[in-house]
Design a protein around this motif. Structure first.
Motif, PDB file in Angstrom:
ATOM      1  N   ILE A   2       2.545   1.924  -3.398  1.00  0.00           N
ATOM      2  CA  ILE A   2       1.709   2.513  -4.445  1.00  0.00           C
ATOM      3  C   ILE A   2       1.150   3.855  -4.017  1.00  0.00           C
ATOM      4  O   ILE A   2       0.253   4.392  -4.650  1.00  0.00           O
ATOM      5  N   GLY A   3       1.693   4.404  -2.923  1.00  0.00           N
ATOM      6  CA  GLY A   3       1.394   5.791  -2.598  1.00  0.00           C
ATOM      7  C   GLY A   3       0.388   6.032  -1.497  1.00  0.00           C
ATOM      8  O   GLY A   3      -0.197   7.101  -1.420  1.00  0.00           O
ATOM      9  N   ALA A   4       0.173   5.035  -0.606  1.00  0.00           N
ATOM     10  CA  ALA A   4      -0.721   5.289   0.518  1.00  0.00           C
ATOM     11  C   ALA A   4      -0.023   6.217   1.503  1.00  0.00           C
ATOM     12  O   ALA A   4       1.084   5.930   1.926  1.00  0.00           O
ATOM     13  N   PRO A   5      -0.646   7.349   1.833  1.00  0.00           N
ATOM     14  CA  PRO A   5      -0.027   8.220   2.824  1.00  0.00           C
ATOM     15  C   PRO A   5      -0.124   7.596   4.217  1.00  0.00           C
ATOM     16  O   PRO A   5      -0.958   6.732   4.468  1.00  0.00           O
ATOM     17  N   ARG A   6       0.760   8.054   5.094  1.00  0.00           N
ATOM     18  CA  ARG A   6       0.797   7.512   6.443  1.00  0.00           C
ATOM     19  C   ARG A   6      -0.573   7.601   7.121  1.00  0.00           C
ATOM     20  O   ARG A   6      -1.008   6.674   7.794  1.00  0.00           O
ATOM     21  N   ILE A  54      -2.971   4.722   6.267  1.00  0.00           N
ATOM     22  CA  ILE A  54      -2.643   3.460   6.929  1.00  0.00           C
ATOM     23  C   ILE A  54      -3.033   3.543   8.402  1.00  0.00           C
ATOM     24  O   ILE A  54      -3.709   2.656   8.941  1.00  0.00           O
ATOM     25  N   ARG A  66       0.831  -1.212   0.000  1.00  0.00           N
ATOM     26  CA  ARG A  66       0.000   0.000   0.000  1.00  0.00           C
ATOM     27  C   ARG A  66       0.862   1.258   0.000  1.00  0.00           C
ATOM     28  O   ARG A  66       0.578   2.236  -0.691  1.00  0.00           O
ATOM     29  N   LYS A  67       1.929   1.222   0.805  1.00  0.00           N
ATOM     30  CA  LYS A  67       2.796   2.400   0.847  1.00  0.00           C
ATOM     31  C   LYS A  67       3.540   2.572  -0.472  1.00  0.00           C
ATOM     32  O   LYS A  67       3.736   3.693  -0.937  1.00  0.00           O
TER      33      LYS A  67
END
Ligand code: ATP
Ligand code: MG
Lengths: 260, 417
Positions: free
Chosen positions: B333-337, B340, B330-331
């Motif tokens: 592919i660009g999931a911001p903190r 999450i 997820r991170k």
């Protein structure tokens, strides 16, 4: 948010500019110097294959380029923007919009349909649901998986999973497509499928960097860079940046793909 | 990326492992239900005890003779037995004059009424063929009925004229009426108590048994009538004093003490030859005790809630560890903190919220039944508190693993085995 939200990138800037990048894993006695000063410039539209023996630092370099890891020293500009100076939020946005990453081991999220997996980067990018669906379906169509959108990763073959992963990497229209041994876990047919997709993407002007062990794969690239012990030892151009990829006329691979 | 979207990821995360989610919720469910239900049981028993004390008569003080030395124990049970005959002390029993002195309003403004009381126990009573031994025959003034909270269901109280005229009339308790008369209306009938004929003028309302003793096995008659035919003219068994209000009971106690100390020549450190039982302070003591009891129950329940919370932390830690790779993807592919963090926080909060709500449901359903002889009384604050705490637990205990997940560097998460 515009494409240039992270800085002022212009068409003249190289997509990728790396200067004297080093990477040291661990400390003291156990320290491993995976990269010992790598400099590399990639122009827009280029198709670069990175080759080298196992342990030469290919994946390390790729992870740094993909903003998944940080270099120990050196500068890294992505589209003219210094990535090292970005904070967490901006970095997440760069990963989301500028980079499409394809892994050797596919790395799809289990128990989520192919469509949901491809939609995910768009969801994190704040794209609205309807638009998201449309673009995800288009990307899946591009890799020839329109008839498998509802399948979960464990219901797909390795080659199909990797094509879903390619669709996921493409769906945000990233400026840079990175692939770490994308065909490493695939048989020759699936490898041909993936390479044909890459050729067509390159033809349409997308910038691609691919790591590979296989000369057959490297033969598709416009430029081949060789790494050895954390240094670039060879940088050979096979086709001009603004021309088509060298093996684009390989009809059998595109044919095989359109059959599905 | 909005909250709704992240919530959907969270729900998907929870449903991916239903059994585990359900078991974790069960922990919180039990905790919340226990808190609410045990507090309700505590409240219920406290209410029951209070009601029982209230039924003994609010605002009343009972003065009884007390013999320091050989014969301890209350003298209230036996009228006339004490008196000047108290063997080893010069203690005096309570007299009618004592009662009158307290009633003299100038000296005791907080006193509403004063009822001198003599009692005779186990008085054999007959009516036509039927015979019954009344466990307590009370001789007193009419004010006694109000002071001790004894209303009549049929007939009437006896009056002050009955007292002065020494009329042999009697008000009987429910048990006595049942034993002697059965279905017949006792009012107006003549009964024979220890050989003396009394006319029944009223029947007391049923008050139930208190502490194993049947409070309805009683007969109340004018003081001189009872003295004449049953107890003799010795000292009083006790004096029942009604204060003007619940707040005035302490003042009334002080006034009674002042009057009696003077009359009984008790000065300085000398031990009084009487004692005063203050109904209000008794109630206070009992309320305090039941309050402690409730707090104790709540504490036990709170511990189980805490254990449920630790269960959530545990499960969230396992979940985060198990899904580290997914977090890495997820991170990557660009999931911001924040996304999450939000996903795992919402997962934890949902676990505790749903568990908590179900717990409230179980508690509300459970409070409809009598538990250990107590009818639980739901305390709304305990519901709000238990729910609030369970959500707080989700946020608090979920934030550690969620934070850990969000802080991971993508490559660390992806390499995790
Ligand atoms: N997380 C890590 N911690 C310590 N050392 C590492 C780590 N990752 C890689 N290395 C070391 O760094 C060097 C380069 O590793 P890297 O994964 O970049 O090689 P590679 O060129 O991708 O090899 P392969 O072709 O086998 O994938 C190796 O010597 C490896 O042992
Ligand atoms: Mg590698």
């Amino acid at each position: 948010m515009s494409e240039t939200a992270e800085g002022t990138a212009t068409a003249a800037d190289p997509v990728l500019l790396i200067r004297d990048v080093t990477k040291v894993y661990g400390e003291g006695e156990a320290a491993v110097r995976a990269l010992r000063g790598v400099s590399l410039t990639v122009e827009p539209g280029d198709y670069v294959a990175i080759m080298g023996a196992s342990g030469s630092g290919k994946s390390t370099l790729m992870n740094i380029i993909g903003c998944l890891d940080v270099p120990t020293a050196g500068t890294y500009l992505l589209g003219g923007v210094d990535v090292g100076a970005l904070d967490e939020v901006r970095l997440a946005r760069v990963r989301n919009r500028r980079i499409g990453f394809i892994f050797q081991s596919f790395n799809l999220i289990p128990r989520m349909s192919a469509l949901a997996n491809v939609e995910l980067p768009l969801a994190y990018g704040g794209v609205r649901a309807a638009e998201r669906r449309r673009r995800a379906l288009a990307a899946l169509g591009l890799v020839g998986l329109s008839d498998r959108v509802r399948h979960q990763p464990n219901e797909l073959s390795g080659g199909q999973q990797q094509r879903v992963a390619v669709a996921r990497a493409l769906v945000t229209s990233p400026t840079l497509l990175l692939a770490d041994e994308p065909t490493g876990a695939l048989d020759s047919t699936s490898t041909k499928d993936i390479l044909a997709i890459f050729d067509r993407l390159s033809l349409s002007g997308r910038t691609i960097v691919v790591i590979t062990h296989e000369d057959d794969v490297a033969a598709h690239a416009k430029r081949v860079v060789r790494l050895m012990d954390g240094r670039i030892v060879d940088d050979r151009r096979q086709a001009p940046v603004d021309g088509p990829p060298p093996l684009i006329d390989d009809r059998s691979s595109t044919g095989a793909m359109s059959e599905r | 990326m909005n909250v709704l979207e992240i919530s959907r990821f969270a729900v998907r995360g929870l449903t991916a492992n239903k059994m585990r989610s359900v078991l974790t919720m069960l922990g919180i469910l039990i905790g919340v239900a226990a808190v609410i239900l045990l507090v309700a049981v505590g409240q219920g028993s406290s209410d029951a005890i209070k009601q029982r004390i209230q039924s003994l008569g609010a605002n009343t003080l009972t003065v009884s003779a007390s013999f320091s030395g050989g014969f301890g124990g209350p003298a209230g049970g036996r009228g006339g037995g004490g008196g000047a005959a108290g063997p080893r002390t010069q203690a005096r029993g309570l007299t009618l004059e004592d009662a009158r002195a307290i009633a003299a309003s100038g000296d005791a403004p907080s006193v509403k009424s004063v009822s001198p009381v003599v009692t005779s126990s186990s008085a054999t009573t007959t009516y036509e063929g039927a015979s019954h031994s009344i466990s307590q025959v009370v001789g007193t003034y009419p004010s006694y009925f109000e002071a001790t909270n004894k209303p009549v269901t049929s007939g009437a109280y006896f009056t002050n004229q009955d007292v002065t005229a020494v009329r042999k009339v009697v008000v009987i308790g429910k048990t006595v009426a049942d034993e002697l008369f059965g279905q017949v209306d006792p009012v107006g009938k003549k009964v024979n108590i220890q050989g003396a004929a009394f006319t029944v003028v009223g029947v007391l309302k049923e008050s139930g048994s208190t502490g194993g003793q049947d409070a309805d096995d009683i007969a109340v008659a004018p003081l001189p009538a009872v003295q004449q035919s049953l107890t003799g003219y010795g000292s009083l068994g006790s004096i029942v004093v009604q204060a003007t209000s619940a707040e005035a009971t302490d003042a009334a106690e002080a006034e009674i003490t002042a009057v009696l100390n003077e009359r009984h020549d008790i000065t300085g450190n000398a031990t009084a030859d009487y004692r005063i039982l203050n109904q209000a302070s008794l109630q206070e003591t009992v309320t305090e005790a039941t309050g402690t009891f409730t707090v104790l129950l709540a504490a036990v329940a709170a511990i189980s809630l805490l254990v449920g919370g630790i269960g959530i932390t545990n499960i969230m830690l396992v979940t985060v560890t198990e899904r580290t790779r997914e977090i890495g993807i997820r991170k990557a592919i660009g999931a911001p903190r924040g996304a999450i963090l939000g996903q795992f926080l919402i997962e934890a909060t949902l676990l505790s919220l749903v568990g908590g709500l179900l717990g409230v449901g179980v508690a509300v359903a459970g409070s409809q039944f009598t538990i250990a002889g107590v009818q639980p009384v739901l305390v709304p604050q305990s519901i709000v508190l238990a729910l609030g705490v369970s959500i707080a637990i989700g946020l608090f205990f979920g934030s550690y693993p969620a934070n850990r997940a969000a802080k991971l560097r993508p490559i660390e998460a992806l390499r995790f085995e």
